[in-house]
Every structure is written in C-alpha cells, then in structure tokens.
Design a protein around this motif. Sequence first.
Motif, short mmCIF file in Angstrom:
data_model
loop_
_atom_site.label_atom_id
_atom_site.label_comp_id
_atom_site.label_asym_id
_atom_site.label_seq_id
_atom_site.Cartn_x
_atom_site.Cartn_y
_atom_site.Cartn_z
N ALA A 69 29.90 13.51 -62.56
CA ALA A 69 29.47 12.60 -63.01
C ALA A 69 28.41 11.45 -62.15
CB ALA A 69 30.85 11.29 -63.35
N ARG A 70 28.96 11.46 -60.71
CA ARG A 70 28.13 10.97 -59.84
C ARG A 70 26.86 11.54 -59.75
NH1 ARG A 70 32.91 11.48 -56.48
NH2 ARG A 70 34.03 9.77 -56.81
N ARG A 71 26.64 12.98 -59.91
CA ARG A 71 25.53 13.80 -59.67
C ARG A 71 24.49 13.35 -60.87
NH1 ARG A 71 27.57 18.62 -59.55
NH2 ARG A 71 27.11 19.24 -61.48
N ILE A 72 25.17 13.37 -62.14
CA ILE A 72 24.17 13.13 -63.21
C ILE A 72 23.77 11.67 -63.27
CG2 ILE A 72 24.43 12.74 -65.76
CD1 ILE A 72 26.57 14.76 -66.00
N LYS A 73 24.45 10.75 -62.61
CA LYS A 73 23.95 9.15 -62.47
C LYS A 73 22.84 9.22 -61.59
CE LYS A 73 27.93 7.25 -62.01
NZ LYS A 73 29.03 6.27 -61.79
N SER A 74 23.13 10.10 -60.58
CA SER A 74 21.73 10.14 -59.48
C SER A 74 20.73 10.60 -59.94
CB SER A 74 22.41 10.77 -58.23
OG SER A 74 21.40 11.11 -57.16
N GLN A 75 20.70 11.51 -60.82
CA GLN A 75 19.65 12.24 -61.44
C GLN A 75 18.94 11.33 -62.25
OE1 GLN A 75 21.45 15.72 -63.18
NE2 GLN A 75 21.25 16.84 -61.32
N LEU A 76 19.69 10.72 -63.09
CA LEU A 76 19.41 9.61 -63.98
C LEU A 76 18.70 8.63 -63.29
CD1 LEU A 76 21.98 9.13 -66.69
CD2 LEU A 76 19.98 10.31 -67.06
N ASP A 77 19.00 8.25 -62.13
CA ASP A 77 18.49 6.88 -61.06
C ASP A 77 17.20 7.46 -60.83
OD1 ASP A 77 20.48 5.27 -61.62
OD2 ASP A 77 21.46 5.68 -59.77
N ARG A 78 16.85 8.95 -60.42
CA ARG A 78 15.83 9.27 -59.98
C ARG A 78 14.73 9.55 -60.86
NH1 ARG A 78 17.09 14.50 -57.74
NH2 ARG A 78 19.39 13.98 -57.71
N LEU A 79 15.20 9.75 -62.07
CA LEU A 79 14.50 10.00 -63.48
C LEU A 79 13.83 8.67 -63.90
CD1 LEU A 79 13.64 12.13 -65.49
CD2 LEU A 79 15.38 11.18 -66.97
N VAL A 80 14.39 7.57 -63.87
CA VAL A 80 13.90 6.18 -64.02
C VAL A 80 13.14 5.64 -63.14
CG1 VAL A 80 14.70 3.89 -64.48
CG2 VAL A 80 15.96 5.71 -65.42
N ARG A 81 13.43 6.03 -62.02
CA ARG A 81 12.54 5.43 -60.85
C ARG A 81 11.04 6.32 -60.98
NH1 ARG A 81 17.00 5.54 -57.25
NH2 ARG A 81 16.37 7.64 -56.45
#
Length: 84
Positions: A69-81
């Motif tokens: 879950a943490r890994r997916i959220k981190s990937q989403l953050d990078r994707l939005v940035r």
Amino acid sequence: MPNIKSAQKRMKLGRAARSRNREARSRIRTAIRRVRDAGSREEADRQRRVAVALIDRAAGRRVLHPNKARRIKSQLDRLVRAHQ
C-alpha cells in the motif's frame, strides 16, 4: 465438498471474503487508472486522494499488504508530481 459442518462454514466464509477482496482490489485498480488518465494535474491530485483512501482502507483490512500500500501510494505521488 467437506462433510464437516465447520469446514462447510469456512468454505462459505472464504468464498464471501474472496468476493469482497476481489471487489476491493478492482476498485483500487480503477482508482489508480483514473489517476493515470487524468487530464490535468488538479484532477490527478483529486483522483489520487480518492485512490489513497481506498488503498488505506484495503491495507487496514489486510486486503493489501501494508508495505505494498505504501509503495503504491508513493508511485501515485510521483505520478501526480510528474503530471503536466
């Protein structure tokens, strides 16, 4: 098919849990896809917040492993940035 009543019940409960888990994972995948396909950065951020809420709920119920879950959220953050 089990003959023992408790084993029959466990099969029934397992089937229900599998169905719930499949539904939760499907919702998460859809939410992630919406973040990826968002037209603007603001829309991507809005969709990311929805996805993060679903991911946190799934991790709390152990549908997803907390580290995943943490890994997916981190990937989403990078994707939005990186979103234009």
